[in-house]
Design an enzyme around this catalytic site. Structure first.
Site, PDB file in Angstrom:
ATOM      1  CE1 TYR A  93      32.049  15.245  52.935  1.00 17.82           C
ATOM      2  CE2 TYR A  93      30.489  16.984  52.392  1.00 17.82           C
ATOM      3  CZ  TYR A  93      31.138  15.799  52.068  1.00 17.82           C
ATOM      4  OH  TYR A  93      30.857  15.193  50.871  1.00 17.82           O
ATOM      5  CE1 TYR A 126      28.133  19.205  49.814  1.00 14.36           C
ATOM      6  CE2 TYR A 126      27.821  16.919  50.485  1.00 14.36           C
ATOM      7  CZ  TYR A 126      28.514  17.878  49.765  1.00 14.36           C
ATOM      8  OH  TYR A 126      29.587  17.504  48.999  1.00 14.36           O
ATOM      9  NE  ARG A 144      27.184  17.532  44.287  1.00 13.55           N
ATOM     10  CZ  ARG A 144      28.067  16.532  44.299  1.00 13.55           C
ATOM     11  NH1 ARG A 144      29.131  16.590  45.051  1.00 13.55           N
ATOM     12  NH2 ARG A 144      27.907  15.478  43.527  1.00 13.55           N
ATOM     13  CG  HIS A 186      28.194  12.831  47.294  1.00  9.23           C
ATOM     14  ND1 HIS A 186      27.433  13.961  47.419  1.00  9.23           N
ATOM     15  CD2 HIS A 186      29.438  13.172  47.723  1.00  9.23           C
ATOM     16  CE1 HIS A 186      28.174  14.950  47.891  1.00  9.23           C
ATOM     17  NE2 HIS A 186      29.403  14.500  48.096  1.00  9.23           N
ATOM     18  CG  HIS A 196      33.679  12.582  48.406  1.00 14.97           C
ATOM     19  ND1 HIS A 196      33.906  13.396  47.329  1.00 14.97           N
ATOM     20  CD2 HIS A 196      32.752  13.221  49.165  1.00 14.97           C
ATOM     21  CE1 HIS A 196      33.158  14.484  47.433  1.00 14.97           C
ATOM     22  NE2 HIS A 196      32.441  14.410  48.547  1.00 14.97           N
TER      23      HIS A 196
HETATM   24 FE   LIG Z   1      30.808  15.728  49.038  1.00 20.94          FE
END
Ligand SMILES: [Fe+2]
Lengths: 236, 193
Positions: free
Chosen positions: A105, A144, A154, A157, A159
């Site tokens: 991110y 990640y 995770r 995905h 958000h």
């Molecule tokens: Fe996330």
């Protein structure tokens, strides 16, 4: 006397509990008292409509930043926003955010040692059209790691944040991709009690809307709370 | 009517600010506007530690008691430029704030009238779904006593968790303090809507 219509109540099977042991951060961030049930009033059946918000069409394309293309698999994510009765939810704000193709991110607290992409911010916005439809262009996010437990990763995905027509139709969720091998190990995904509700968070690959020589297409419909049948009396 | 299953809620996660932080979103009215008030507070977890990765959203009527929404059919007047929505991402100290106007009273069920209030959504990493609460005002004693939602809560301390306290040392504009405790002794009252 005017009449307003309540929204349906939420089922405990369709949504995660406030405390889910395997997702450690819920431990200190869930209330222990029971929520107090209140009747819907004009406060709950109204909500922000963002009718004066002006969006650029570029806000729906995360795959290009300052005219330069992001790294990774280009994809479309499209579908409809509906209510429980299957009716389209038009003109509603949809916000998305995600990590880049490497699973990183653009955020100071993301210390995952994967490369940042100078051409990828990972933020987008769009308003659904008259038929409730939306379509984002982005790149497929990577999986990640996170600190929840040893070797925690995770599933890939995106958000999503949606408002719908009322305060009570607010939804923040995550959309997943088909056949992710990490589903079985992810406490956030598995916090949803109902298997069918978990499956509804997974997008579907669609060849028909895949664009030749350009981008894969994933379809995903959102279903927001709908109306209850009985109206209530509001004010004198 | 056959019902479609709703989409499940998932946490906003730690990186919510990527999409949810934007300049000026805490200001429903300019700071120097007539009737501007400030509401500020801190979000705490069950150990009393501030929560730096939360977002607080408010939805409210304007000072005339009118929501900018077609389903508010009251005769109260809209105010140009006042949407009633605000958003504040907590900072590293868990603080959030809004500059807005105190809402007027809106109708409750039947013939009741609600006290001035804001509807509040709280989202954070570690919260799988938003929690919902309301902000009332300490200097609205009379209307608070008549409010049907507040009157569902018998315990005086619990009621107090829903009331923003007027700060007598306010500066140029009236300030109110409203803390949100996700868990523990002073746990905020949350609503099932
Ligand atoms: Fe996330």
């Amino acid at each position: 006397m005017t009449e307003l219509e309540s929204y349906s109540r939420e089922s405990k099977k369709d949504h995660p509990p406030a405390f889910y042991k395997d997702y450690k951060s819920t431990t200190l961030r869930h209330p222990k008292n029971r929520a107090i049930k209140i009747d819907h009033t004009v406060t709950e059946v109204t909500g922000p409509l963002f009718s004066s918000v002006k969006l650029e069409s570029s806000e729906g394309d995360l795959s290009i930043e300052n005219g330069k293309e992001a790294q990774g698999q280009r994809i479309f994510v499209s579908g409809r926003v509906l209510d429980e009765g299957g009716r389209p939810v038009p003109n509603t704000l949809i916000e998305i955010w995600q990590c880049n193709a490497a699973g990183r991110y653009l955020h100071p607290n993301d210390q995952h040692p994967a490369p940042l992409d100078p051409n990828f911010v990972g933020r987008g916005r769009m308003i659904s059209n008259e038929k409730g439809e939306y379509k984002f262009t982005t790149i497929k996010p990577g999986a990640y790691p996170w600190g929840n437990h040893f070797n925690a990763w995770r599933p890939a995905h995106i958000h999503f944040s949606l408002f719908g027509p009322a305060f009570v139709t607010r939804l923040v969720t995550q959309m997943y991709f088909p056949d992710d091998p990490l589903f079985a190990f992810d406490p956030i995904f598995n916090s949803i009690p109902s298997e069918s509700a978990r499956k509804r968070m997974i997008s579907e690959f669609d060849l028909d809307t895949t664009e030749p020589d350009f981008a894969l297409s994933f379809k995903f419909d959102f279903v927001l709370r709908g109306r209850q049948a009985t109206p209530f009396e509001n004010g004198a | 009517m056959s019902k479609m299953g709703v989409t499940a809620s998932q946490t906003v996660g730690p990186f919510l600010s990527i999409a949810m932080r934007s300049e000026g979103q805490e200001y429903l009215v300019p700071r120097n506007s007539k009737n501007a008030i400030k509401i500020q507070g801190i979000v705490y977890d069950g150990e009393g530690t501030p929560v730096p990765d939360a977002v607080i959203e408010i939805w409210q009527a304007n000072i005339n008691g009118k929501y900018d929404h077609p389903e508010d059919t009251s005769d109260n007047e809209l105010i140009e430029g006042f949407s009633g929505f605000g958003r504040s991402c907590t900072n590293n100290e868990g603080q959030f704030f809004f500059v807005t106007q105190k809402p007027g009273r809106v109708n409750g069920r039947g013939n009741s009238l609600q006290a001035p209030h804001l509807a509040v959504n709280i989202l954070a990493r570690g919260m799988l779904k938003q929690q919902v609460t309301r902000i009332y005002f300490s200097d609205e004693v009379q209307s608070n006593a008549e409010d049907p939602v507040l009157n569902q809560i018998d315990d005086e301390l619990e009621r107090k968790t829903l009331i923003a306290n007027f700060n007598p040392n306010s500066g140029l504009i009236d300030e109110y303090e409203f803390h949100i405790c996700l868990q523990g002794e002073n746990e905020t009252i949350f609503f099932d809507v």
